[in-house]
Design a protein around this motif. Structure first.
Motif, PDB file in Angstrom:
ATOM      1  N   ILE A 125       0.861  -1.184   0.000  1.00  0.00           N
ATOM      2  CA  ILE A 125       0.000   0.000   0.000  1.00  0.00           C
ATOM      3  C   ILE A 125       0.896   1.232   0.000  1.00  0.00           C
ATOM      4  CG2 ILE A 125      -0.214   0.153   2.538  1.00  0.00           C
ATOM      5  CD1 ILE A 125      -3.235   0.852   2.022  1.00  0.00           C
ATOM      6  N   ARG A 126       0.459   2.265  -0.691  1.00  0.00           N
ATOM      7  CA  ARG A 126       1.222   3.510  -0.678  1.00  0.00           C
ATOM      8  C   ARG A 126       0.273   4.675  -0.938  1.00  0.00           C
ATOM      9  NH1 ARG A 126       4.752   2.617  -6.310  1.00  0.00           N
ATOM     10  NH2 ARG A 126       3.044   3.058  -7.755  1.00  0.00           N
ATOM     11  N   ALA A 127       0.708   5.858  -0.504  1.00  0.00           N
ATOM     12  CA  ALA A 127      -0.145   7.046  -0.611  1.00  0.00           C
ATOM     13  C   ALA A 127       0.734   8.272  -0.532  1.00  0.00           C
ATOM     14  CB  ALA A 127      -1.178   7.063   0.522  1.00  0.00           C
ATOM     15  N   SER A 128       0.195   9.413  -0.943  1.00  0.00           N
ATOM     16  CA  SER A 128       0.981  10.646  -0.911  1.00  0.00           C
ATOM     17  C   SER A 128       0.871  11.339   0.446  1.00  0.00           C
ATOM     18  CB  SER A 128       0.540  11.589  -2.038  1.00  0.00           C
ATOM     19  OG  SER A 128      -0.839  11.825  -1.950  1.00  0.00           O
ATOM     20  N   SER A 129      -0.041  10.862   1.294  1.00  0.00           N
ATOM     21  CA  SER A 129      -0.135  11.383   2.661  1.00  0.00           C
ATOM     22  C   SER A 129      -0.797  10.301   3.500  1.00  0.00           C
ATOM     23  CB  SER A 129      -0.950  12.682   2.720  1.00  0.00           C
ATOM     24  OG  SER A 129      -2.305  12.424   2.414  1.00  0.00           O
ATOM     25  N   TYR A 130      -0.852  10.511   4.819  1.00  0.00           N
ATOM     26  CA  TYR A 130      -1.484   9.516   5.679  1.00  0.00           C
ATOM     27  C   TYR A 130      -1.994  10.163   6.952  1.00  0.00           C
ATOM     28  CZ  TYR A 130       3.215   9.372   7.890  1.00  0.00           C
ATOM     29  OH  TYR A 130       4.415   9.680   8.493  1.00  0.00           O
ATOM     30  N   PHE A 131      -2.763   9.390   7.692  1.00  0.00           N
ATOM     31  CA  PHE A 131      -3.302   9.857   8.965  1.00  0.00           C
ATOM     32  C   PHE A 131      -2.713   9.035  10.100  1.00  0.00           C
ATOM     33  CE2 PHE A 131      -6.722  10.826   5.948  1.00  0.00           C
ATOM     34  CZ  PHE A 131      -7.072  12.118   6.310  1.00  0.00           C
ATOM     35  N   VAL A 132      -2.371   9.718  11.170  1.00  0.00           N
ATOM     36  CA  VAL A 132      -2.098   9.044  12.438  1.00  0.00           C
ATOM     37  C   VAL A 132      -3.335   9.240  13.314  1.00  0.00           C
ATOM     38  CG1 VAL A 132      -0.606   8.938  14.471  1.00  0.00           C
ATOM     39  CG2 VAL A 132       0.373   9.494  12.218  1.00  0.00           C
ATOM     40  N   LEU A 133      -4.026   8.130  13.582  1.00  0.00           N
ATOM     41  CA  LEU A 133      -5.234   8.176  14.409  1.00  0.00           C
ATOM     42  C   LEU A 133      -4.840   7.878  15.852  1.00  0.00           C
ATOM     43  CD1 LEU A 133      -7.599   6.041  12.143  1.00  0.00           C
ATOM     44  CD2 LEU A 133      -7.096   8.483  12.009  1.00  0.00           C
ATOM     45  N   ARG A 134      -5.446   8.618  16.779  1.00  0.00           N
ATOM     46  CA  ARG A 134      -5.146   8.397  18.191  1.00  0.00           C
ATOM     47  C   ARG A 134      -6.429   8.110  18.939  1.00  0.00           C
ATOM     48  NH1 ARG A 134      -0.029  10.481  19.152  1.00  0.00           N
ATOM     49  NH2 ARG A 134       0.720  11.798  17.447  1.00  0.00           N
ATOM     50  N   ALA A 135      -6.347   7.130  19.823  1.00  0.00           N
ATOM     51  CA  ALA A 135      -7.496   6.790  20.658  1.00  0.00           C
ATOM     52  C   ALA A 135      -6.966   6.255  21.977  1.00  0.00           C
ATOM     53  CB  ALA A 135      -8.375   5.752  19.954  1.00  0.00           C
ATOM     54  N   ALA A 136      -7.893   5.867  22.851  1.00  0.00           N
ATOM     55  CA  ALA A 136      -7.513   5.326  24.153  1.00  0.00           C
ATOM     56  C   ALA A 136      -8.022   3.905  24.264  1.00  0.00           C
ATOM     57  CB  ALA A 136      -8.105   6.190  25.262  1.00  0.00           C
ATOM     58  N   HIS A 137      -7.227   3.046  24.900  1.00  0.00           N
ATOM     59  CA  HIS A 137      -7.586   1.633  25.043  1.00  0.00           C
ATOM     60  C   HIS A 137      -7.224   1.187  26.458  1.00  0.00           C
ATOM     61  CE1 HIS A 137      -7.812  -2.674  24.239  1.00  0.00           C
ATOM     62  NE2 HIS A 137      -6.611  -2.791  24.767  1.00  0.00           N
ATOM     63  N   ARG A 138      -8.145   0.444  27.068  1.00  0.00           N
ATOM     64  CA  ARG A 138      -7.835  -0.086  28.393  1.00  0.00           C
ATOM     65  C   ARG A 138      -7.032  -1.379  28.237  1.00  0.00           C
ATOM     66  NH1 ARG A 138      -9.264   1.192  33.325  1.00  0.00           N
ATOM     67  NH2 ARG A 138     -10.962   2.553  32.644  1.00  0.00           N
ATOM     68  N   CYS A 139      -5.818  -1.368  28.736  1.00  0.00           N
ATOM     69  CA  CYS A 139      -4.881  -2.471  28.546  1.00  0.00           C
ATOM     70  C   CYS A 139      -5.375  -3.726  29.267  1.00  0.00           C
ATOM     71  CB  CYS A 139      -3.514  -2.036  29.081  1.00  0.00           C
ATOM     72  SG  CYS A 139      -2.288  -3.339  29.148  1.00  0.00           S
ATOM     73  N   ASP A 140      -5.391  -4.840  28.552  1.00  0.00           N
ATOM     74  CA  ASP A 140      -5.810  -6.108  29.156  1.00  0.00           C
ATOM     75  C   ASP A 140      -4.828  -6.564  30.228  1.00  0.00           C
ATOM     76  OD1 ASP A 140      -8.040  -6.299  27.588  1.00  0.00           O
ATOM     77  OD2 ASP A 140      -7.083  -7.547  26.058  1.00  0.00           O
ATOM     78  N   ALA A 141      -3.550  -6.198  30.055  1.00  0.00           N
ATOM     79  CA  ALA A 141      -2.521  -6.719  30.955  1.00  0.00           C
ATOM     80  C   ALA A 141      -2.527  -6.008  32.306  1.00  0.00           C
ATOM     81  CB  ALA A 141      -1.142  -6.599  30.303  1.00  0.00           C
ATOM     82  N   CYS A 142      -2.726  -4.684  32.313  1.00  0.00           N
ATOM     83  CA  CYS A 142      -2.600  -3.948  33.583  1.00  0.00           C
ATOM     84  C   CYS A 142      -3.857  -3.186  33.960  1.00  0.00           C
ATOM     85  CB  CYS A 142      -1.401  -2.999  33.520  1.00  0.00           C
ATOM     86  SG  CYS A 142      -1.667  -1.544  32.481  1.00  0.00           S
ATOM     87  N   GLY A 143      -4.817  -3.104  33.053  1.00  0.00           N
ATOM     88  CA  GLY A 143      -6.081  -2.447  33.373  1.00  0.00           C
ATOM     89  C   GLY A 143      -6.048  -0.937  33.276  1.00  0.00           C
ATOM     90  N   SER A 144      -4.902  -0.365  32.912  1.00  0.00           N
ATOM     91  CA  SER A 144      -4.817   1.091  32.775  1.00  0.00           C
ATOM     92  C   SER A 144      -5.170   1.509  31.354  1.00  0.00           C
ATOM     93  CB  SER A 144      -3.400   1.580  33.099  1.00  0.00           C
ATOM     94  OG  SER A 144      -3.066   1.247  34.420  1.00  0.00           O
ATOM     95  N   VAL A 145      -5.577   2.758  31.201  1.00  0.00           N
ATOM     96  CA  VAL A 145      -5.907   3.279  29.877  1.00  0.00           C
ATOM     97  C   VAL A 145      -4.645   3.850  29.247  1.00  0.00           C
ATOM     98  CG1 VAL A 145      -7.236   4.998  28.616  1.00  0.00           C
ATOM     99  CG2 VAL A 145      -8.290   3.735  30.505  1.00  0.00           C
ATOM    100  N   SER A 146      -4.356   3.377  28.045  1.00  0.00           N
ATOM    101  CA  SER A 146      -3.139   3.793  27.338  1.00  0.00           C
ATOM    102  C   SER A 146      -3.525   4.432  26.006  1.00  0.00           C
ATOM    103  CB  SER A 146      -2.268   2.559  27.071  1.00  0.00           C
ATOM    104  OG  SER A 146      -1.138   2.916  26.294  1.00  0.00           O
TER     105      SER A 146
END
Ligand SMILES: [Zn+2]
Length: 198
Positions: free
Chosen positions: A18-39
């Motif tokens: 896949i290739r493109a002339s630009s791209y997006f960095v998407l950011r979100a929050a996820h609760r980690c299964d290993a430690c239970g904290s939101v990363s």
């Protein structure tokens, strides 16, 4: 080092898909299964007009009722040179096995928690900012309600998108195009409204 075209060759000599002339960095929050904290977690997306080598093999209408290509046609397709096709819709990738050096360098500054996972052959992964455990892509992408599969506009508003105006190339294992209807709220968040009127 011999000069290589960075748009067609990955770090291990594999072709990017896949290739493109630009791209997006998407950011979100996820609760980690290993430690239970939101990363914080990130994902990569490309705009409409990006190119892919993995587009579906198209059959002529006349062949639509046949069970598939004849063996020679399949063989011709299999061994044909890589064909880049322009894809009219946006896409998000996961199970990413290679990124162009410029993209990797940009991400090391923008998203240091996203990096190759040596325990999965260098596949790119988010790592929890609290416990440093890898966060499985399967916990982020496929299912509605996950960080990068918001179920509607409200959830999609929790995802932020930063457009990077620089060339993108990657080798993905999974590509989420607008043929995945559950990705429509996310693509709408990027400004690309998908509907069924085509
Ligand atoms: Zn954690």
């Amino acid at each position: 080092m011999a000069a290589q075209d960075p748009s067609t060759t990955g770090p291990d000599g594999e072709a990017f898909n896949i290739r493109a002339s630009s791209y997006f960095v998407l950011r979100a929050a996820h609760r980690c299964d290993a430690c239970g904290s939101v990363s914080p977690v990130i994902a990569l997306a490309v705009p409409p007009g990006h190119e892919s080598t993995e587009a579906d093999l198209e059959l002529d209408d006349a062949d639509a009722d046949s069970p598939g290509l004849d063996p020679q046609a399949f063989r011709d397709w299999l061994f044909a040179p890589v064909q880049w096709q322009t894809i009219p819709g946006p896409a998000m990738i996961s199970s990413t096995r290679a990124l162009a050096p410029g993209v990797a360098q940009t991400l090391s500054a923008l998203a240091p928690g996203y990096r190759p996972n040596p325990e999965r052959s260098g596949e790119w992964s988010n790592f929890c900012e609290h416990c440093d455990k890898p966060i499985w892509d399967g916990a982020l992408y496929p299912t509605t309600g996950q960080a990068f599969c918001p179920g509607g506009p409200e959830a999609a508003a929790q995802v932020s998108a930063q457009q990077v105006d620089a060339p993108f190339a990657a080798f993905y294992g999974m590509c989420w195009t607008d043929s995945y209807r559950n990705k429509w709220p996310l693509f709408a968040r990027l400004g690309y409204v998908c509907d069924e009127t085509e």
